[in-house]
Scaffold this motif. Structure first.
Motif, PDB file in Angstrom:
ATOM      1  N   MET A   1       0.832  -1.179   0.000  1.00 18.79           N
ATOM      2  CA  MET A   1       0.000   0.000   0.000  1.00 18.79           C
ATOM      3  C   MET A   1       0.878   1.244   0.000  1.00 18.79           C
ATOM      4  O   MET A   1       1.847   1.322   0.731  1.00 18.79           O
ATOM      5  CB  MET A   1      -0.902  -0.012   1.233  1.00 18.79           C
ATOM      6  N   LYS A   2       0.526   2.218  -0.818  1.00 13.03           N
ATOM      7  CA  LYS A   2       1.284   3.462  -0.877  1.00 13.03           C
ATOM      8  C   LYS A   2       1.022   4.277   0.378  1.00 13.03           C
ATOM      9  O   LYS A   2      -0.062   4.254   0.932  1.00 13.03           O
ATOM     10  CB  LYS A   2       0.868   4.288  -2.097  1.00 13.03           C
ATOM     11  N   LYS A   3       2.033   5.031   0.804  1.00  6.83           N
ATOM     12  CA  LYS A   3       1.866   5.926   1.938  1.00  6.83           C
ATOM     13  C   LYS A   3       1.712   7.340   1.396  1.00  6.83           C
ATOM     14  O   LYS A   3       2.590   7.845   0.717  1.00  6.83           O
ATOM     15  CB  LYS A   3       3.067   5.836   2.874  1.00  6.83           C
ATOM     16  N   TYR A   4       0.562   7.940   1.694  1.00  4.87           N
ATOM     17  CA  TYR A   4       0.284   9.292   1.241  1.00  4.87           C
ATOM     18  C   TYR A   4       0.444  10.254   2.412  1.00  4.87           C
ATOM     19  O   TYR A   4      -0.033   9.990   3.512  1.00  4.87           O
ATOM     20  CB  TYR A   4      -1.140   9.404   0.690  1.00  4.87           C
ATOM     21  N   SER A   5       1.075  11.388   2.166  1.00  9.32           N
ATOM     22  CA  SER A   5       1.229  12.400   3.203  1.00  9.32           C
ATOM     23  C   SER A   5      -0.077  13.177   3.345  1.00  9.32           C
ATOM     24  O   SER A   5      -0.924  13.181   2.444  1.00  9.32           O
ATOM     25  CB  SER A   5       2.368  13.354   2.853  1.00  9.32           C
ATOM     26  N   ASN A   6      -0.229  13.856   4.476  1.00 14.82           N
ATOM     27  CA  ASN A   6      -1.412  14.692   4.693  1.00 14.82           C
ATOM     28  C   ASN A   6      -1.486  15.795   3.651  1.00 14.82           C
ATOM     29  O   ASN A   6      -2.563  16.143   3.166  1.00 14.82           O
ATOM     30  CB  ASN A   6      -1.387  15.294   6.095  1.00 14.82           C
ATOM     31  N   GLU A   7      -0.308  16.345   3.286  1.00 16.87           N
ATOM     32  CA  GLU A   7      -0.264  17.404   2.280  1.00 16.87           C
ATOM     33  C   GLU A   7      -0.773  16.895   0.938  1.00 16.87           C
ATOM     34  O   GLU A   7      -1.492  17.589   0.235  1.00 16.87           O
ATOM     35  CB  GLU A   7       1.163  17.956   2.119  1.00 16.87           C
ATOM     36  N   TYR A   8      -0.401  15.658   0.582  1.00 12.01           N
ATOM     37  CA  TYR A   8      -0.858  15.064  -0.675  1.00 12.01           C
ATOM     38  C   TYR A   8      -2.382  14.922  -0.665  1.00 12.01           C
ATOM     39  O   TYR A   8      -3.060  15.256  -1.638  1.00 12.01           O
ATOM     40  CB  TYR A   8      -0.199  13.707  -0.893  1.00 12.01           C
ATOM     41  N   LEU A   9      -2.926  14.420   0.437  1.00 11.57           N
ATOM     42  CA  LEU A   9      -4.372  14.234   0.531  1.00 11.57           C
ATOM     43  C   LEU A   9      -5.106  15.566   0.412  1.00 11.57           C
ATOM     44  O   LEU A   9      -6.117  15.673  -0.289  1.00 11.57           O
ATOM     45  CB  LEU A   9      -4.725  13.547   1.853  1.00 11.57           C
ATOM     46  N   ILE A  10      -4.580  16.593   1.079  1.00  9.38           N
ATOM     47  CA  ILE A  10      -5.203  17.923   1.017  1.00  9.38           C
ATOM     48  C   ILE A  10      -5.143  18.474  -0.403  1.00  9.38           C
ATOM     49  O   ILE A  10      -6.125  19.012  -0.917  1.00  9.38           O
ATOM     50  CB  ILE A  10      -4.536  18.875   2.037  1.00  9.38           C
ATOM     51  N   GLU A  11      -3.994  18.309  -1.050  1.00 10.60           N
ATOM     52  CA  GLU A  11      -3.853  18.788  -2.427  1.00 10.60           C
ATOM     53  C   GLU A  11      -4.826  18.067  -3.352  1.00 10.60           C
ATOM     54  O   GLU A  11      -5.464  18.677  -4.210  1.00 10.60           O
ATOM     55  CB  GLU A  11      -2.415  18.572  -2.897  1.00 10.60           C
ATOM     56  N   GLU A  12      -4.977  16.766  -3.168  1.00 11.64           N
ATOM     57  CA  GLU A  12      -5.889  15.978  -4.005  1.00 11.64           C
ATOM     58  C   GLU A  12      -7.343  16.408  -3.822  1.00 11.64           C
ATOM     59  O   GLU A  12      -8.090  16.512  -4.787  1.00 11.64           O
ATOM     60  CB  GLU A  12      -5.744  14.476  -3.703  1.00 11.64           C
ATOM     61  N   ILE A  13      -7.757  16.677  -2.571  1.00  9.97           N
ATOM     62  CA  ILE A  13      -9.148  17.076  -2.342  1.00  9.97           C
ATOM     63  C   ILE A  13      -9.404  18.463  -2.913  1.00  9.97           C
ATOM     64  O   ILE A  13     -10.479  18.748  -3.436  1.00  9.97           O
ATOM     65  CB  ILE A  13      -9.544  16.985  -0.844  1.00  9.97           C
ATOM     66  N   GLN A  14      -8.397  19.338  -2.857  1.00 16.46           N
ATOM     67  CA  GLN A  14      -8.558  20.677  -3.433  1.00 16.46           C
ATOM     68  C   GLN A  14      -8.675  20.602  -4.955  1.00 16.46           C
ATOM     69  O   GLN A  14      -9.491  21.308  -5.553  1.00 16.46           O
ATOM     70  CB  GLN A  14      -7.389  21.577  -3.018  1.00 16.46           C
ATOM     71  N   LEU A  15      -7.874  19.737  -5.585  1.00 14.64           N
ATOM     72  CA  LEU A  15      -7.975  19.560  -7.035  1.00 14.64           C
ATOM     73  C   LEU A  15      -9.330  18.986  -7.429  1.00 14.64           C
ATOM     74  O   LEU A  15      -9.940  19.410  -8.412  1.00 14.64           O
ATOM     75  CB  LEU A  15      -6.850  18.646  -7.538  1.00 14.64           C
ATOM     76  N   LEU A  16      -9.803  18.012  -6.648  1.00 10.38           N
ATOM     77  CA  LEU A  16     -11.102  17.406  -6.928  1.00 10.38           C
ATOM     78  C   LEU A  16     -12.221  18.437  -6.778  1.00 10.38           C
ATOM     79  O   LEU A  16     -13.134  18.493  -7.600  1.00 10.38           O
ATOM     80  CB  LEU A  16     -11.340  16.205  -6.013  1.00 10.38           C
ATOM     81  N   ALA A  17     -12.134  19.272  -5.740  1.00  8.88           N
ATOM     82  CA  ALA A  17     -13.156  20.299  -5.530  1.00  8.88           C
ATOM     83  C   ALA A  17     -13.195  21.264  -6.708  1.00  8.88           C
ATOM     84  O   ALA A  17     -14.267  21.649  -7.177  1.00  8.88           O
ATOM     85  CB  ALA A  17     -12.877  21.066  -4.235  1.00  8.88           C
ATOM     86  N   LYS A  18     -12.019  21.645  -7.194  1.00  8.76           N
ATOM     87  CA  LYS A  18     -11.953  22.546  -8.347  1.00  8.76           C
ATOM     88  C   LYS A  18     -12.555  21.874  -9.584  1.00  8.76           C
ATOM     89  O   LYS A  18     -13.275  22.489 -10.355  1.00  8.76           O
ATOM     90  CB  LYS A  18     -10.495  22.931  -8.607  1.00  8.76           C
TER      91      LYS A  18
END
Length: 187
Positions: A1-18
């Motif tokens: 399983m890949k380890k995702y940082s909190n920053e990565y998760l936040i960036e991904e949710i912001q991109l998805l929201a946009k």
């Protein structure tokens, strides 16, 4: 399983929201179980990302009365996505089936081409600009980037000017490996 940082998760949710035009729900985000482990709740995660809380009541949807208004809405979303929206991304998808028998028929009606990316302003890059753009990505990654790690427009320009990603890397000195030629022989 890949380890995702909190920053990565936040960036991904912001991109998805946009991309979807509103604060995503848990069902919209593929890493939601990891979010609950890291942030404790979806609400805490959304706040950490700086997004407003999702509320179906707060979201105002325009009333669509005709096929043409529906097509216009799809074309406007296509400008943001830089491609035709699919039925999961289009917020009026439920109305599409009142006017059209299937999604492909609707996309044809809009004049958009399914699965084809497009850009508002098609830029022609010089080889120096392409190299500079790839060097920026290389500096961020700390290694030679793969073709899917550079912006899509850069990758398309590389393919048009050099015939392929590996040819570009070799000709511009990123790699010492010569690209192999595919002679149409399948193994």
């Amino acid at each position: 399983m890949k380890k995702y940082s909190n920053e990565y998760l936040i960036e991904e949710i912001q991109l998805l929201a946009k991309k979807i035009g509103h604060t995503p729900r848990t069902t919209d985000f593929s890493h939601y179980s990891l979010v609950f482990k890291r942030f404790g709740s979806w609400k805490a995660f959304i706040e950490a990302a700086g997004l407003p809380e999702y509320s179906a009541r707060k979201t105002k949807t325009k009333t669509i009365y005709s096929r043409y208004e529906l097509a216009k809405a799809a074309q406007e979303q296509a400008l943001v996505l830089r491609r035709a929206p699919n039925s999961k991304e289009f917020k009026y998808a439920h109305i599409v089936y009142e006017f059209f028998s299937n999604w492909d028929e609707f996309i044809k009606f809009t004049g958009l081409k399914p699965k084809e990316r497009f850009f508002k302003d098609k830029k022609v890059y010089t080889s120096e600009e392409l190299v500079a753009e790839v060097r920026v990505v290389e500096a961020d990654l700390g290694r030679i980037p793969k073709c899917h790690e550079v912006p899509y427009g850069i990758y398309i320009a590389v393919r048009k000017q050099y015939g392929g990603w590996k040819s570009f890397l070799f000709k511009e000195g990123f790699s010492e490996k010569k690209p192999t030629i595919n002679n149409g022989v399948y193994k």
